[in-house]
Motif scaffolding. Structure first.
Motif, PDB file in Angstrom:
ATOM      1  N   ASP A 142       0.155   0.189 -11.667  1.00 24.70           N
ATOM      2  CA  ASP A 142      -0.684  -0.158 -10.332  1.00 24.70           C
ATOM      3  C   ASP A 142      -2.303   0.085 -10.719  1.00 24.70           C
ATOM      4  O   ASP A 142      -2.900  -0.650 -10.442  1.00 24.70           O
ATOM      5  CB  ASP A 142      -0.243   0.646  -9.099  1.00 24.70           C
ATOM      6  N   ASN A 152       4.009  -5.712  -5.477  1.00 22.99           N
ATOM      7  CA  ASN A 152       5.238  -5.126  -5.922  1.00 22.99           C
ATOM      8  C   ASN A 152       6.346  -5.645  -5.154  1.00 22.99           C
ATOM      9  O   ASN A 152       7.293  -5.731  -5.856  1.00 22.99           O
ATOM     10  CB  ASN A 152       4.885  -3.598  -5.510  1.00 22.99           C
ATOM     11  N   THR A 196      -1.735  -4.586  -3.910  1.00 25.00           N
ATOM     12  CA  THR A 196      -0.862  -4.177  -4.894  1.00 25.00           C
ATOM     13  C   THR A 196       0.457  -3.936  -4.188  1.00 25.00           C
ATOM     14  O   THR A 196       1.612  -4.212  -4.672  1.00 25.00           O
ATOM     15  CB  THR A 196      -1.422  -2.615  -5.324  1.00 25.00           C
ATOM     16  N   PRO A 256       1.726   2.543  -4.615  1.00 25.79           N
ATOM     17  CA  PRO A 256       0.453   2.175  -4.192  1.00 25.79           C
ATOM     18  C   PRO A 256      -0.401   3.104  -3.162  1.00 25.79           C
ATOM     19  O   PRO A 256      -1.608   3.140  -3.095  1.00 25.79           O
ATOM     20  CB  PRO A 256       0.460   0.811  -3.611  1.00 25.79           C
ATOM     21  N   SER A 295       7.994   1.678  -4.284  1.00 27.23           N
ATOM     22  CA  SER A 295       7.274   0.214  -4.427  1.00 27.23           C
ATOM     23  C   SER A 295       6.072   0.706  -3.177  1.00 27.23           C
ATOM     24  O   SER A 295       5.055  -0.029  -3.186  1.00 27.23           O
ATOM     25  CB  SER A 295       7.825  -0.626  -3.988  1.00 27.23           C
TER      26      SER A 295
END
Length: 244
Positions: free
Chosen positions: A8, A70, A66, A90, A86
């Motif tokens: 990320d 994901n 992001t 971020p 996930s």
């Protein structure tokens, strides 16, 4: 988790570092031009706050993008990891960014009022807490960011449960309704909440005040409970409902 965070960061590092460079240049330019042209300290501080706010908004957008990437990425969904990572990856990236940005803001304010000696009638900065509470204010800033991101993540996951064009509007409506319900419950149970801030601009200058009020523990516990529920609800939607 660390590997996801690394991926990320690689995806967003150019944008983040570029924004930081622009921010530093902008703040230096504001200070230099302000002293050269005799700007009021209030004007210099106001422009600086606008620059920091712009970077803060950019940070929110990057974290949301992001997260959205994901949960839609086919490669990410093949990884043998629970969907909750996930969300946390971020979120942690954004928290680190906000923490650094908040620390820079406090350092900048300290420079304004101590090293540069900007204490005159054109600018008054009042706080209702001592120096230790600056750290608590920084922690509260990060927590507010986490809570905001979790509500946005949940709304985004809801919007992705359908592949129709109405998904975006469903997500926006979910976000607004969610915050309205949380605000209503908090108001009914705990009154005005944990932090109170007020500001005014008049012919004498700029006055800003921030401080803790109200029943902090009850409001904080409510937010923690809601955050945990949102975290697992979002993970469930990603696992079971998000449209490919």
């Amino acid at each position: 988790m660390i590997r996801l965070l690394k991926y990320d960061w690689k995806r967003n590092s150019t944008t983040v570092l570029g924004a930081l460079v622009v921010l530093i240049i902008a703040q230096i330019a504001i200070m230099v031009m302000g002293f050269m042209w005799g700007w009021l300290p209030a004007a210099m501080l106001g422009l600086g706050i606008m620059a920091y706010s712009s970077v803060g908004v950019l940070m929110v957008v990057l974290v949301v993008k992001t997260f959205d990437y994901n949960i839609k990425s086919y490669q990410r969904r093949l990884l043998p990891l629970h969907s909750i990572w996930s969300i946390l990856s971020p979120l942690l990236m954004g928290c680190l960014g906000v923490l650094c940005l908040g620390a820079v803001v406090l350092l900048h304010l300290w420079m304004y009022f101590n090293l540069l000696g900007l204490h005159d009638s054109s600018l008054a900065f009042h706080t209702v807490f001592d120096n230790w509470d600056y750290l608590k204010a920084l922690i509260m800033l990060v927590w507010n960011f986490i809570f905001l991101m979790l509500t946005i993540f949940f709304a985004t996951a809801v919007s992705r449960t359908t592949s129709s064009r109405a998904g975006v509007w469903i997500g926006i409506l979910t976000f607004l309704v969610l915050h309205s319900i949380i605000g209503w419950v908090s108001q009914k149970l705990f009154g005005d909440g944990y932090w109170s801030q007020s500001g005014s601009i008049n012919e004498e200058g700029v006055f800003f005040q921030l401080g803790p009020v109200g029943q902090s523990w009850g409001d904080a516990i409510l937010e923690v409970i809601v955050s945990i529920l949102l975290l697992y609800a979002t993970a469930y939607l990603i696992e079971r409902k998000v449209a490919a």
